[in-house]
Design a protein around this motif. Sequence first.
Motif, mmCIF file in Angstrom:
data_model
loop_
_atom_site.group_PDB
_atom_site.id
_atom_site.type_symbol
_atom_site.label_atom_id
_atom_site.label_comp_id
_atom_site.label_asym_id
_atom_site.label_seq_id
_atom_site.Cartn_x
_atom_site.Cartn_y
_atom_site.Cartn_z
ATOM 1 N N HIS A 86 0.754 -1.119 -0.069
ATOM 2 C CA HIS A 86 -0.050 0.043 0.042
ATOM 3 C C HIS A 86 0.976 1.285 0.221
ATOM 4 O O HIS A 86 0.356 2.134 -0.606
ATOM 5 C CB HIS A 86 -1.152 -0.005 1.237
ATOM 6 C CG HIS A 86 -2.039 -0.701 1.278
ATOM 7 N ND1 HIS A 86 -2.941 -1.392 2.046
ATOM 8 C CD2 HIS A 86 -2.572 -1.851 0.046
ATOM 9 C CE1 HIS A 86 -3.671 -2.375 1.696
ATOM 10 N NE2 HIS A 86 -3.496 -2.587 0.518
ATOM 11 N N GLY A 87 2.003 1.194 0.478
ATOM 12 C CA GLY A 87 2.827 2.222 0.797
ATOM 13 C C GLY A 87 3.393 2.732 -0.667
ATOM 14 O O GLY A 87 3.568 3.741 -1.087
ATOM 15 N N MET A 88 3.590 1.658 -1.288
ATOM 16 C CA MET A 88 4.292 1.836 -2.546
ATOM 17 C C MET A 88 3.373 2.500 -3.704
ATOM 18 O O MET A 88 3.669 3.416 -4.553
ATOM 19 C CB MET A 88 4.700 0.572 -3.257
ATOM 20 C CG MET A 88 5.671 0.493 -4.460
ATOM 21 S SD MET A 88 7.187 1.503 -4.329
ATOM 22 C CE MET A 88 7.128 2.222 -6.078
ATOM 23 N N LEU A 89 2.182 1.745 -3.730
ATOM 24 C CA LEU A 89 1.238 2.360 -4.382
ATOM 25 C C LEU A 89 0.806 3.903 -4.204
ATOM 26 O O LEU A 89 0.492 4.831 -5.045
ATOM 27 C CB LEU A 89 -0.278 1.599 -4.306
ATOM 28 C CG LEU A 89 -0.338 0.142 -5.140
ATOM 29 C CD1 LEU A 89 -1.223 -0.615 -4.671
ATOM 30 C CD2 LEU A 89 0.047 0.361 -6.774
ATOM 31 N N SER A 90 0.594 4.335 -2.829
ATOM 32 C CA SER A 90 0.237 5.399 -2.405
ATOM 33 C C SER A 90 1.401 6.566 -2.829
ATOM 34 O O SER A 90 1.072 7.557 -3.358
ATOM 35 C CB SER A 90 0.256 5.378 -0.860
ATOM 36 O OG SER A 90 0.029 6.648 -0.168
ATOM 37 N N ILE A 91 2.713 6.165 -2.421
ATOM 38 C CA ILE A 91 3.435 7.145 -2.994
ATOM 39 C C ILE A 91 3.866 7.361 -4.382
ATOM 40 O O ILE A 91 4.113 8.372 -4.924
ATOM 41 C CB ILE A 91 5.081 6.798 -2.382
ATOM 42 C CG1 ILE A 91 6.017 7.976 -1.937
ATOM 43 C CG2 ILE A 91 5.673 5.760 -3.214
ATOM 44 C CD1 ILE A 91 5.826 8.780 -0.789
#
Length: 344
Positions: A86-91
């Motif tokens: 989720h962090g990767m998609l969000s950033i």
Amino acid sequence: MANAKLLLSDLASSIDCVPSRYVRPVNDRPNLDEVQSSLDGSIPLIDLQDLLGPSRSHVIKQIAEACQIDGFFRVKNHGIPESVIHGMLSITKEFFHLPESERLKNYSDDPLKTMRLSTSFNVKTEQVSNWRDFLRLYCYPLEDYIQEWPSNPPSFREVVAEYCKEARKLALLLLEAISESLGLERNHIDKALGKHSQQMALNYYPPCPQPELTFGLPGHADPNALTILLQDDVPGLQVLKDGKWVAIHPIPNTFIVNIGDQIQVLSNDCYKSAVHRAVVNCQKERISIPTFYCPSPDAVIGPAPGLVDHGHPALYRKFTYSEYFGKFWNRGLATQSCLDMFKT
């Protein structure tokens, strides 16, 4: 002037028809009404949890079948935490929503740069543009490249580095399983890739007013060894299966894995590098993040000796990965792969 924008994402929101440079010839359009909708079983879903237990041989067999038949499979229980995904998609979304002036600090059309924001595929040589912006990053060895990555958003380097480390662990696990599935030593592909290289693309596909006229990326096979795809919840990936395009719908917390050209060569054509493409839609932006696991440029690639005998001669000559990638880049994306140039 709107058409002078360097990046598609800064042009797309202000237009209501596709500019001519993005329009494909009539015989090379997505034909979206002819695409088959995937059922969940259209590509195999493999549970990697069992790789570390007594059912390992069953998983290895599943991987072998997927690589032989489709060159594509989906994995679950892969060990990458949901928070990292989720962090990767969000950033990535945050990066592509930065002001234009901030994003353009990373822009380059020089393909030799190890970090660059660009658009389409190869803006210097292609005749028709693709409906995509992308940030390309080299990420192994991480310490060699992280300082050149964008520093905005502020947490970009930290979040992306964490994801890169996890994606590499998964790649190595899969390469070991693929080696074993070919009847080779578990470390055969690992050694064949030399010092290894890992790259990733953060792909951004803005909504498109006429998605039937263009591609996010046209049909192509990947030149590297293995690709691990993270995508958001917006469909767009399509795979060529038995001569027909099949839409692969996203399933949360799974990855799509596809065999690249280098494993097709190493396997002496036992496994196939899969042809795939990205289409766009008129309502939603889409994010996809492929990790490309590659040989180092000086690695010499050829069929594994254990797969060559009197009845199965070597189908490819030996070559360095840098030679292969140079040919791939210069000819551009094409449904026919570069492999024919290296056949014996």
